[in-house]
Motif scaffolding. Structure first.
Motif, mmCIF file in Angstrom:
data_model
loop_
_atom_site.group_PDB
_atom_site.id
_atom_site.type_symbol
_atom_site.label_atom_id
_atom_site.label_comp_id
_atom_site.label_asym_id
_atom_site.label_seq_id
_atom_site.Cartn_x
_atom_site.Cartn_y
_atom_site.Cartn_z
ATOM 1 N N TYR A 134 46.320 43.089 34.513
ATOM 2 C CA TYR A 134 46.336 42.530 35.866
ATOM 3 C C TYR A 134 47.328 41.376 35.973
ATOM 4 O O TYR A 134 47.567 40.650 35.008
ATOM 5 C CB TYR A 134 44.931 42.047 36.250
ATOM 6 N N ASP A 135 47.884 41.212 37.190
ATOM 7 C CA ASP A 135 48.805 40.102 37.428
ATOM 8 C C ASP A 135 48.067 38.779 37.493
ATOM 9 O O ASP A 135 48.635 37.721 37.218
ATOM 10 C CB ASP A 135 49.564 40.318 38.743
ATOM 11 N N SER A 136 46.805 38.824 37.897
ATOM 12 C CA SER A 136 46.037 37.586 38.038
ATOM 13 C C SER A 136 44.553 37.892 37.884
ATOM 14 O O SER A 136 44.128 39.047 37.957
ATOM 15 C CB SER A 136 46.281 36.948 39.411
ATOM 16 N N LEU A 137 43.779 36.833 37.685
ATOM 17 C CA LEU A 137 42.325 36.967 37.603
ATOM 18 C C LEU A 137 41.766 37.464 38.929
ATOM 19 O O LEU A 137 40.810 38.236 38.969
ATOM 20 C CB LEU A 137 41.698 35.615 37.232
ATOM 21 N N PHE A 141 39.247 40.732 39.649
ATOM 22 C CA PHE A 141 37.985 40.749 40.372
ATOM 23 C C PHE A 141 38.028 41.710 41.569
ATOM 24 O O PHE A 141 37.029 42.358 41.887
ATOM 25 C CB PHE A 141 37.611 39.343 40.836
ATOM 26 N N VAL A 142 39.167 41.808 42.230
ATOM 27 C CA VAL A 142 39.306 42.752 43.346
ATOM 28 C C VAL A 142 39.132 44.183 42.831
ATOM 29 O O VAL A 142 38.473 45.017 43.469
ATOM 30 C CB VAL A 142 40.676 42.587 44.035
ATOM 31 N N ALA A 143 39.701 44.480 41.652
ATOM 32 C CA ALA A 143 39.558 45.807 41.061
ATOM 33 C C ALA A 143 38.097 46.096 40.726
ATOM 34 O O ALA A 143 37.623 47.224 40.886
ATOM 35 C CB ALA A 143 40.413 45.913 39.801
ATOM 36 N N CYS A 144 37.375 45.067 40.263
ATOM 37 C CA CYS A 144 35.950 45.230 39.967
ATOM 38 C C CYS A 144 35.167 45.559 41.234
ATOM 39 O O CYS A 144 34.251 46.391 41.222
ATOM 40 C CB CYS A 144 35.390 43.961 39.328
ATOM 41 N N VAL A 145 35.533 44.917 42.325
ATOM 42 C CA VAL A 145 34.888 45.202 43.607
ATOM 43 C C VAL A 145 35.156 46.643 44.009
ATOM 44 O O VAL A 145 34.257 47.382 44.434
ATOM 45 C CB VAL A 145 35.389 44.234 44.706
ATOM 46 N N ALA A 146 36.406 47.064 43.841
ATOM 47 C CA ALA A 146 36.790 48.435 44.204
ATOM 48 C C ALA A 146 36.035 49.454 43.360
ATOM 49 O O ALA A 146 35.691 50.532 43.841
ATOM 50 C CB ALA A 146 38.285 48.612 44.029
ATOM 51 N N ALA A 147 35.783 49.118 42.098
ATOM 52 C CA ALA A 147 35.080 50.026 41.190
ATOM 53 C C ALA A 147 33.571 49.935 41.342
ATOM 54 O O ALA A 147 32.835 50.588 40.601
ATOM 55 C CB ALA A 147 35.457 49.715 39.755
ATOM 56 N N PHE A 207 48.484 51.613 44.534
ATOM 57 C CA PHE A 207 48.163 50.903 45.770
ATOM 58 C C PHE A 207 48.654 49.461 45.763
ATOM 59 O O PHE A 207 48.411 48.706 46.699
ATOM 60 C CB PHE A 207 46.655 50.930 46.001
ATOM 61 N N GLY A 208 49.321 49.079 44.661
ATOM 62 C CA GLY A 208 49.867 47.735 44.604
ATOM 63 C C GLY A 208 48.844 46.649 44.351
ATOM 64 O O GLY A 208 49.124 45.461 44.516
ATOM 65 N N VAL A 209 47.631 47.031 43.968
ATOM 66 C CA VAL A 209 46.595 46.026 43.719
ATOM 67 C C VAL A 209 46.725 45.441 42.321
ATOM 68 O O VAL A 209 46.537 44.267 42.098
ATOM 69 C CB VAL A 209 45.183 46.647 43.893
ATOM 70 N N VAL A 210 47.066 46.302 41.365
ATOM 71 C CA VAL A 210 47.275 45.836 39.997
ATOM 72 C C VAL A 210 48.560 46.469 39.485
ATOM 73 O O VAL A 210 49.069 47.426 40.027
ATOM 74 C CB VAL A 210 46.096 46.241 39.074
ATOM 75 N N SER A 211 49.042 45.927 38.392
ATOM 76 C CA SER A 211 50.252 46.471 37.773
ATOM 77 C C SER A 211 49.908 47.030 36.418
ATOM 78 O O SER A 211 49.040 46.537 35.742
ATOM 79 C CB SER A 211 51.323 45.377 37.646
ATOM 80 N N GLU A 212 50.609 48.068 36.031
ATOM 81 C CA GLU A 212 50.376 48.667 34.733
ATOM 82 C C GLU A 212 50.835 47.720 33.625
ATOM 83 O O GLU A 212 51.791 46.999 33.815
ATOM 84 C CB GLU A 212 51.151 49.997 34.610
#
Length: 212
Positions: A134-137, A141-147, A207-212
């Protein structure tokens, strides 16, 4: 068996009183005794168990902790025993969290099964989220919400030090509370495409939320 045994002994010269006394003793002893093969198996199991506990302590106690699944008191007792033995017990950092406890370099790392109110399934739900950089903490957390990772569980992880590399445990727990509050806001969810994110997190980068 009784008639044959008594008759056979009497044929060999035993008196009826001797035979009856012997039979009574056999019956009493059978109520609590083990046969030789059973006793030998128990003795061997006890020896192997104690050998592993003494010479492979961390691995043994890790297995013991995992065997207490579903019983918080027994889990606590096993952890206390491990500490009494001088073993190091930690909760892993983000990226290394698993459902079950595991051992690495002589240190026991607890899993989500050992968190009261959660189980192995919670740990498994974190696997895909943990596999992404992830680019940032905040993105994490946003990814955790999505999951759909339970925010209450995420807060427990924060208080256990899972995110201590980013700041104090209490600050991380407050951040989780903040994120949880924000996700109830429609504009927030819309801006970060939370409701449109796929459940398979390996494609989140599209979706541009996180980066590989």
């Amino acid at each position: 068996v009784e008639p044959e045994l008594k008759q056979g002994l009497q044929d060999r010269g035993w008196t009826k009183e001797q035979v009856d006394t012997l039979w009574d003793d056999i019956v009493k002893f059978a109520k609590y005794s083990f046969n030789k093969s059973h006793a030998s198996a128990y003795a061997l199991t006890a020896y192997i168990t104690m050998y592993l506990k003494v010479h492979h302590s961390a691995e043994f106690m890790t297995a013991d902790i995992n065997s207490r699944e579903g019983d918080a008191k027994k889990v606590a007792d096993s952890i206390l025993e491990a500490k009494r033995m001088g073993l190091k017990i930690k909760f892993p950092k983000w990226g290394q969290i698993q459902g079950k406890a595991y051992c690495k370099d002589g240190v026991i790392y607890l899993g989500t099964e050992q968190i009261k109110g959660y189980g192995e399934a919670f740990g498994e739900s974190l696997q895909a989220v943990q596999s992404i950089n992830y680019d940032s903490l905040f993105d994490l957390f946003v990814a955790c919400v999505a999951a759909r990772v339970p925010m209450k569980g995420l807060k427990s992880l924060a208080l256990l030090g899972a995110f201590s590399q980013y700041g104090s445990d209490t600050k991380m727990a407050r951040l989780v509370d903040l994120i949880e509050g924000c996700t109830n806001n429609g504009k927030f969810r819309s801006y970060f495409n939370i409701d449109k994110l796929p459940t398979k997190l390996e494609t989140l980068s599209k979706f541009g939320v996180v980066s590989e």
